[in-house]
Design an enzyme around this catalytic site. Structure first.
Site, mmCIF file in Angstrom:
data_model
loop_
_atom_site.group_PDB
_atom_site.id
_atom_site.type_symbol
_atom_site.label_atom_id
_atom_site.label_comp_id
_atom_site.label_asym_id
_atom_site.label_seq_id
_atom_site.Cartn_x
_atom_site.Cartn_y
_atom_site.Cartn_z
ATOM 1 N N LYS A 39 -76.306 59.642 -19.232
ATOM 2 C CA LYS A 39 -74.864 59.602 -19.505
ATOM 3 C C LYS A 39 -74.331 60.915 -20.044
ATOM 4 O O LYS A 39 -73.176 61.273 -19.813
ATOM 5 C CB LYS A 39 -74.548 58.485 -20.520
ATOM 6 C CG LYS A 39 -74.764 57.090 -19.955
ATOM 7 C CD LYS A 39 -73.491 56.293 -19.905
ATOM 8 C CE LYS A 39 -73.620 55.217 -18.869
ATOM 9 N NZ LYS A 39 -73.252 53.920 -19.186
ATOM 10 N N LYS B 102 -78.436 52.887 -9.413
ATOM 11 C CA LYS B 102 -78.040 51.580 -9.931
ATOM 12 C C LYS B 102 -76.571 51.289 -9.600
ATOM 13 O O LYS B 102 -75.736 52.195 -9.660
ATOM 14 C CB LYS B 102 -78.233 51.633 -11.453
ATOM 15 C CG LYS B 102 -77.875 50.388 -12.203
ATOM 16 C CD LYS B 102 -78.039 50.605 -13.709
ATOM 17 C CE LYS B 102 -76.832 51.300 -14.320
ATOM 18 N NZ LYS B 102 -76.740 51.181 -15.786
ATOM 19 N N LYS C 11 -70.150 50.296 -12.556
ATOM 20 C CA LYS C 11 -68.686 50.337 -12.477
ATOM 21 C C LYS C 11 -68.135 51.738 -12.710
ATOM 22 O O LYS C 11 -66.961 51.992 -12.482
ATOM 23 C CB LYS C 11 -68.058 49.321 -13.449
ATOM 24 C CG LYS C 11 -68.531 49.415 -14.879
ATOM 25 C CD LYS C 11 -68.318 48.090 -15.624
ATOM 26 C CE LYS C 11 -69.088 48.076 -16.938
ATOM 27 N NZ LYS C 11 -69.284 46.762 -17.499
#
Ligand code: AMP
Ligand code: TRP
Length: 346
Positions: free
Chosen positions: A131, A213, A216
């Site tokens: 991230k 993966k 969203k």
């Protein structure tokens, strides 16, 4: 002067709370409409197993702000997600459902756990690395300590088990390590929770790139959102990446078709891979994709209908969330009180 360990251990009120059933806790971030990956990897199990466990589910808005998010969007996502969880079958009569920030005790416990968690443990977290991206120095301190807040969410309720998708396994293991080291240092305080990760569907992959993966936060065509209309679902599945072979078989070396078959199996009535392969023997990708789209539409249609009803009545949703928080508050307060005593803050 600190009290001897034996005195601390003798404090009955500080013992883990006894439960009739095993307790599960799980959380989901309000960072956008949940995907079919969230549903298959997590939410459908939470809903299906409510009679087995003592259930606590949380919309983790404090986790959502570890990355930049528009205030208005966050506010809207949070309520949308709560309504969607109920629409997916989380039953407020059997499960406590609440918003993380409505329980300030989570953040309070997280700070104390931050102070007993070695940075070396956080440096190993793969989600942070993914991230934070290239510019790790620019990532927020909150993103770095994210797993400790997650540990606080779990440990504050003396949780036995944490049903999550595969990507959260490392965080639950860290939670166990934090609990164990705290218990060792300050006396038995926390239950050491175990992850529950399913054999089928724990990692649903992106439709446009089955090596990533489903998420969203990725491109629109890569995921199916729980609120996608049927036409969008059919289009996304029709365009999903497969390969140049012809057979429709569960082969992990063919990640595109394997992922689509996994979705088909997860949303079915318990057919085995062999039964599904037999169903599509001699048929083409087009036919299989149409059947898959039909299954996804049939799964989401009733959820979307309930969601529309729930959002038409925001007062009922608010009341339900307030009630969820009220139900878990005594548990959280008790753990925080004990922890503060143990570390010498009380
Ligand atoms: P998040 O949306 O990241 O808060 O995730 C909520 C839950 O959904 C967690 O238990 C995740 O592990 C699970 N989850 C998220 N994405 C996927 C996916 N692609 N496949 C399976 N489970 C997932
Ligand atoms: N980190 C989880 C995710 O990204 C969300 C989460 C926060 C969570 N707190 C939790 C999951 C506690 C399980 C238990 O999906």
């Amino acid at each position: 002067m600190s009290a001897p360990t034996t005195d601390r251990r003798a404090d009955a009120a500080a013992q883990p709370i006894r439960k009739q059933r095993e307790r599960v806790f799980s959380g989901i971030k309000p960072t956008g409409t949940p995907t079919l990956g969230n549903y298959i990897g997590a939410i459908r199990h939470w809903a299906a197993e409510q009679d087995i466990y003592d259930n606590i589910f949380c919309v983790v808005d404090l986790h959502a702000i570890t990355v930049s998010i528009e205030p208005r969007e966050l506010r809207q996502n949070t309520r949308e997600l709560a309504a969607l969880l109920v629409a997916c079958g989380i039953d407020p009569a059997r499960s406590a459902l609440f918003i993380q920030s409505h329980m300030p005790e989570h953040a309070e416990l997280a700070w104390i756990l931050d102070c007993v968690t070695p940075t070396g443990w956080l440096n190993r977290m793969t989600q942070f690395k993914a991230k934070a991206g290239e510019d790790r120095e620019a990532a927020s301190a909150g993103l770095y300590t994210y797993p400790v807040l997650m540990a606080a969410d779990i440990l504050i309720y003396q949780t036995d088990a944490v049903p999550v998708g595969e990507d959260q396994k490392q965080h639950v293991e860290l939670t166990r390590d934090i609990a164990s080291s705290f218990n060792h240092r300050f006396g038995e305080t926390f239950v050491e929770p175990r992850p529950i990760i399913r054999a089928v569907g724990a990692r649903i992959m992106a439709l446009d790139d089955p090596t990533k993966k489903m998420s969203k936060s990725e491109a629109e065509g890569s995921y199916i959102s729980l609120l996608d209309p049927p036409a969008a679902i059919r289009k996304k599945i029709a365009r999903a990446t497969t390969d140049s072979e012809r057979t429709i078989v569960f082969d992990e070396n063919r990640p595109g078709i394997f992922n689509l078959l996994t979705i088909y199996q997860a949303l079915g009535g318990g057919e085995t891979p062999e039964q599904i392969e037999a169903e599509f023997a001699g048929k083409g990708y087009k036919e299989f994709k149409a059947a898959l789209a039909q299954r996804v539409v049939a799964t989401l249609e009733p959820i979307q209908r309930r969601y529309a009803e729930l959002t038409a009545d925001p007062a009922t949703l608010d009341a339900l969330l307030a009630e969820g928080a009220a139900r878990v508050r005594p548990l959280a307060q008790r753990t925080v009180h004990t922890v503060k005593e143990r570390v010498g803050l009380l």
